[in-house]
Design a protein around this motif. Sequence first.
Motif, PDB file in Angstrom:
ATOM      1  N   ALA A 244      37.005-183.125  73.230  1.00 35.23           N
ATOM      2  CA  ALA A 244      36.517-181.765  72.986  1.00 35.23           C
ATOM      3  C   ALA A 244      37.159-180.774  73.945  1.00 35.23           C
ATOM      4  O   ALA A 244      37.460-179.634  73.579  1.00 35.23           O
ATOM      5  CB  ALA A 244      34.994-181.720  73.121  1.00 35.23           C
ATOM      6  N   TYR A 245      37.374-181.203  75.185  1.00 34.19           N
ATOM      7  CA  TYR A 245      38.053-180.368  76.175  1.00 34.19           C
ATOM      8  C   TYR A 245      39.499-180.107  75.756  1.00 34.19           C
ATOM      9  O   TYR A 245      40.000-178.980  75.873  1.00 34.19           O
ATOM     10  CB  TYR A 245      37.987-181.064  77.536  1.00 34.19           C
ATOM     11  N   GLU A 246      40.173-181.130  75.239  1.00 35.77           N
ATOM     12  CA  GLU A 246      41.559-180.963  74.784  1.00 35.77           C
ATOM     13  C   GLU A 246      41.627-179.985  73.601  1.00 35.77           C
ATOM     14  O   GLU A 246      42.555-179.176  73.502  1.00 35.77           O
ATOM     15  CB  GLU A 246      42.155-182.310  74.392  1.00 35.77           C
ATOM     16  N   ILE A 247      40.655-180.045  72.713  1.00 32.16           N
ATOM     17  CA  ILE A 247      40.584-179.107  71.593  1.00 32.16           C
ATOM     18  C   ILE A 247      40.382-177.690  72.114  1.00 32.16           C
ATOM     19  O   ILE A 247      41.002-176.730  71.649  1.00 32.16           O
ATOM     20  CB  ILE A 247      39.458-179.516  70.625  1.00 32.16           C
ATOM     21  N   GLN A 248      39.506-177.563  73.105  1.00 36.91           N
ATOM     22  CA  GLN A 248      39.223-176.245  73.668  1.00 36.91           C
ATOM     23  C   GLN A 248      40.436-175.666  74.389  1.00 36.91           C
ATOM     24  O   GLN A 248      40.614-174.446  74.441  1.00 36.91           O
ATOM     25  CB  GLN A 248      38.021-176.308  74.606  1.00 36.91           C
ATOM     26  N   LYS A 249      41.301-176.503  74.922  1.00 36.23           N
ATOM     27  CA  LYS A 249      42.533-176.019  75.537  1.00 36.23           C
ATOM     28  C   LYS A 249      43.415-175.318  74.499  1.00 36.23           C
ATOM     29  O   LYS A 249      44.074-174.316  74.801  1.00 36.23           O
ATOM     30  CB  LYS A 249      43.284-177.179  76.193  1.00 36.23           C
ATOM     31  N   VAL A 250      43.428-175.832  73.271  1.00 42.60           N
ATOM     32  CA  VAL A 250      44.191-175.191  72.193  1.00 42.60           C
ATOM     33  C   VAL A 250      43.560-173.839  71.852  1.00 42.60           C
ATOM     34  O   VAL A 250      44.265-172.837  71.660  1.00 42.60           O
ATOM     35  CB  VAL A 250      44.243-176.094  70.944  1.00 42.60           C
ATOM     36  N   VAL A 251      42.224-173.804  71.779  1.00 43.51           N
ATOM     37  CA  VAL A 251      41.508-172.556  71.522  1.00 43.51           C
ATOM     38  C   VAL A 251      41.856-171.514  72.579  1.00 43.51           C
ATOM     39  O   VAL A 251      42.181-170.363  72.261  1.00 43.51           O
ATOM     40  CB  VAL A 251      39.980-172.797  71.469  1.00 43.51           C
ATOM     41  N   ASP A 252      41.793-171.901  73.833  1.00 37.68           N
ATOM     42  CA  ASP A 252      42.081-170.963  74.917  1.00 37.68           C
ATOM     43  C   ASP A 252      43.534-170.482  74.889  1.00 37.68           C
ATOM     44  O   ASP A 252      43.821-169.306  75.166  1.00 37.68           O
ATOM     45  CB  ASP A 252      41.772-171.614  76.266  1.00 37.68           C
ATOM     46  N   ALA A 253      44.448-171.383  74.562  1.00 35.95           N
ATOM     47  CA  ALA A 253      45.852-170.991  74.466  1.00 35.95           C
ATOM     48  C   ALA A 253      46.049-169.983  73.342  1.00 35.95           C
ATOM     49  O   ALA A 253      46.818-169.020  73.479  1.00 35.95           O
ATOM     50  CB  ALA A 253      46.726-172.224  74.230  1.00 35.95           C
ATOM     51  N   ALA A 254      45.344-170.168  72.230  1.00 36.96           N
ATOM     52  CA  ALA A 254      45.447-169.233  71.105  1.00 36.96           C
ATOM     53  C   ALA A 254      44.902-167.860  71.488  1.00 36.96           C
ATOM     54  O   ALA A 254      45.479-166.829  71.127  1.00 36.96           O
ATOM     55  CB  ALA A 254      44.706-169.791  69.900  1.00 36.96           C
ATOM     56  N   ILE A 255      43.806-167.833  72.222  1.00 33.98           N
ATOM     57  CA  ILE A 255      43.230-166.556  72.668  1.00 33.98           C
ATOM     58  C   ILE A 255      44.224-165.835  73.577  1.00 33.98           C
ATOM     59  O   ILE A 255      44.469-164.630  73.430  1.00 33.98           O
ATOM     60  CB  ILE A 255      41.897-166.802  73.395  1.00 33.98           C
ATOM     61  N   ALA A 256      44.814-166.568  74.507  1.00 33.95           N
ATOM     62  CA  ALA A 256      45.794-165.975  75.407  1.00 33.95           C
ATOM     63  C   ALA A 256      47.008-165.466  74.646  1.00 33.95           C
ATOM     64  O   ALA A 256      47.540-164.388  74.930  1.00 33.95           O
ATOM     65  CB  ALA A 256      46.224-166.998  76.458  1.00 33.95           C
ATOM     66  N   SER A 257      47.434-166.220  73.655  1.00 38.45           N
ATOM     67  CA  SER A 257      48.582-165.818  72.849  1.00 38.45           C
ATOM     68  C   SER A 257      48.316-164.530  72.087  1.00 38.45           C
ATOM     69  O   SER A 257      49.169-163.641  72.025  1.00 38.45           O
ATOM     70  CB  SER A 257      48.944-166.930  71.868  1.00 38.45           C
ATOM     71  N   SER A 258      47.113-164.443  71.503  1.00 39.82           N
ATOM     72  CA  SER A 258      46.774-163.235  70.737  1.00 39.82           C
ATOM     73  C   SER A 258      46.759-162.001  71.621  1.00 39.82           C
ATOM     74  O   SER A 258      47.150-160.905  71.192  1.00 39.82           O
ATOM     75  CB  SER A 258      45.414-163.428  70.055  1.00 39.82           C
ATOM     76  N   LYS A 259      46.327-162.170  72.862  1.00 36.52           N
ATOM     77  CA  LYS A 259      46.272-161.037  73.789  1.00 36.52           C
ATOM     78  C   LYS A 259      47.654-160.604  74.247  1.00 36.52           C
ATOM     79  O   LYS A 259      47.931-159.404  74.386  1.00 36.52           O
ATOM     80  CB  LYS A 259      45.414-161.400  75.002  1.00 36.52           C
ATOM     81  N   THR A 260      48.528-161.566  74.461  1.00 36.56           N
ATOM     82  CA  THR A 260      49.861-161.257  75.016  1.00 36.56           C
ATOM     83  C   THR A 260      50.925-161.116  73.938  1.00 36.56           C
ATOM     84  O   THR A 260      52.046-160.703  74.234  1.00 36.56           O
ATOM     85  CB  THR A 260      50.295-162.356  75.992  1.00 36.56           C
TER      86      THR A 260
END
Length: 379
Positions: free
Chosen positions: A356-372
């Motif tokens: 679940a933590y590994e899945i959440q790392k993808v979520v967080d990377a996507a959020i960062a990508s959308s912002k930048t």
Amino acid sequence: MTKELAAKELGIGIIGTGFMGKAHAFAYRVALAAFPDIPVPRLEMIADVNEASAAKAAHQYGFARASGDWRALVNDPRVDVVSITTPNTLHKEMALAAIAAGKHVHCEKPLSPSLADSLEMVEAAEKKGVSTQVGFNYIKNPLLKQARDMIAAGELGEITGFRGIHAEDYMHDPDSPYSWRIDPVGGPGVIADLGSHIIGMARFLLGPIADVSADMRTVVKSRPVSRGAKERKGVLVDDVARILVNFGRGCGGTIEANWVATGRKMQLGFEISGDKGSLVFTQERLNELLFYRAGGDAKTNGYVKIESGPQHPPYGEFCIAGGHQLGFNDLKTIEMGEFLRAIGQGKTSTPDFREAYEIQKVVDAAIASSKTRSWVVVG
């Protein structure tokens, strides 16, 4: 009851009596009938902030006791396994308390609002040595396991692309009230709520996601503070997330999460293409997997329907006849059966807190990508 049989019992405690609490209760009640090799799940206690709701649920689902205090459940010596089915903001406190008390923990997804909190939960569980599981029950479908086996066996050849989506419409009405689900205190919006399912499914089938480029949008800009209220509150979380992904295995793909997809109730699905064939699946027809084999006669070639049946374990533990179909609660029962078996054998069950933590790392990377507005490496 013999001492040997008693030793194979596990006292079950569920926190929360809503949709998922009910699904967990159903699953624990049925699990032994489907999987006789697991420890006996003893329905010990159910808790809810509303004590009357807890008492009603205990009667309805056959639990021995009810409580209006989740801490009483977590610390009860007759409870061995704690299922957490509450809003996201409560997961961490409850899970850490249960882990500290030496309980095995099942928690619904997402694991917590933040990646740092999720890692704290992972490390606490691993240090204590308790078993954990997170509610990504859709991958428990026997046909999803069939799909993964076919990919691993090379039946699709070299994988060239993945298209995944989880779309529903339960948030499409702009007058549906503001709730915990869209409160940013509880983390991001649809990318965590629905996106985690299709991200987890992609990882289950094809392995780790290496990097992402995402576009996340808020479609409904405000919602009533309560049902029918004129006062509205601004929405700060995403309603739609579209992600370009690159997998560690070398192929690319797309993932979409959308909870304002008008008309869709459960469009959780994928299309995986390879140089020898392809697979297509949707949760809207969860007992069917479509398989295309390249190179056939163009006049007759096309997708072949693989229909779920006893030849796809553990379908046969529920029904001996093909075509009679499994449902959502059956997938939840498979999930709980595998979890309890793992506890009984002292093994790891998956997806656990670490996955679940590994899945959440993808979520967080996507959020960062959308912002930048840039590609971001996962983790």
